[in-house]
Scaffold this motif. Structure first.
Motif, short mmCIF file in Angstrom:
data_model
loop_
_atom_site.label_atom_id
_atom_site.label_comp_id
_atom_site.label_asym_id
_atom_site.label_seq_id
_atom_site.Cartn_x
_atom_site.Cartn_y
_atom_site.Cartn_z
N ALA A 1 0.83 -1.21 0.00
CA ALA A 1 0.00 0.00 0.00
C ALA A 1 0.86 1.26 0.00
CB ALA A 1 -0.94 0.00 1.20
N ILE B 1 0.47 6.25 4.48
CA ILE B 1 -0.66 5.74 3.70
C ILE B 1 -1.95 6.33 4.23
CG2 ILE B 1 0.51 3.59 3.05
CD1 ILE B 1 -1.16 2.11 5.12
N ASP C 1 -6.74 3.15 2.80
CA ASP C 1 -5.87 2.01 2.46
C ASP C 1 -5.68 1.10 3.68
OD1 ASP C 1 -5.56 2.79 -0.17
OD2 ASP C 1 -3.64 3.79 0.17
N LYS D 1 -8.80 -0.93 4.31
CA LYS D 1 -8.90 -2.07 3.38
C LYS D 1 -8.05 -3.24 3.88
CE LYS D 1 -9.61 0.61 -0.83
NZ LYS D 1 -8.97 1.07 -2.07
#
Length: 149
Positions: free
Chosen positions: A80, A98, A102, A105
């Motif tokens: 990521a 990040i 992200d 997820k």
């Protein structure tokens, strides 16, 4: 039927579809050729992906194994963040940042292998792993030992 004596439980990470006999398997004390054949057959659809595996080794060199459904969190976080390696010193190095989306997820994907029941706790666990790698997640605080969040 005789009961087999459990000799060892080993947790290892292997590359899906590409396991070979070697020192990691030799130390477990199992039939390496049979294990690699079964493992590679079971993980051929995950070829090249790091697969977490738990092996129960018995005294007669027989075994059974279980494959976790997801890659390690550190691998998913690095993907990521689009980095190859984590920071050397997590207190001083920040190698990437990040987004919260992200990280969420990753947390949702990892919940099948985690011991949490809600997304918020899973997200904070992912944030803790990221913090140890020198990767920050926007607007998320990791779980700190002793905290009551």
């Amino acid at each position: 039927m005789a009961i087999k004596e459990l000799k060892r439980i080993a947790k290892i990470q292997l590359v899906g579809g590409q396991a070979r006999p070697g020192p990691a398997l030799a130390s477990i004390g199992i039939n390496m050729a049979e294990f690699t054949k079964q493992f590679n057959d079971k993980t051929k659809q995950r070829n090249g992906e790091i697969v977490r595996t738990i092996i129960w080794a018995y005294s007669d060199k027989s075994f059974k194994f279980d494959i976790k459904q997801t890659e390690p969190a550190s691998v998913m976080i690095k993907k990521a963040a689009k980095v190859q390696t984590a920071g050397k010193n997590q207190l001083t190095d920040t190698v990437a940042t990040i987004s919260k989306e992200d990280a969420l997820k990753i947390a949702r994907a990892k919940m099948v292998d985690m011991n949490v029941y809600d997304e918020a706790a899973a997200l904070r666990m992912i944030a803790g792993t990221a913090k140890q790698m020198g990767i920050k997640i926007k607007d998320v605080e990791p779980i700190v030992k002793g905290s009551k969040k």
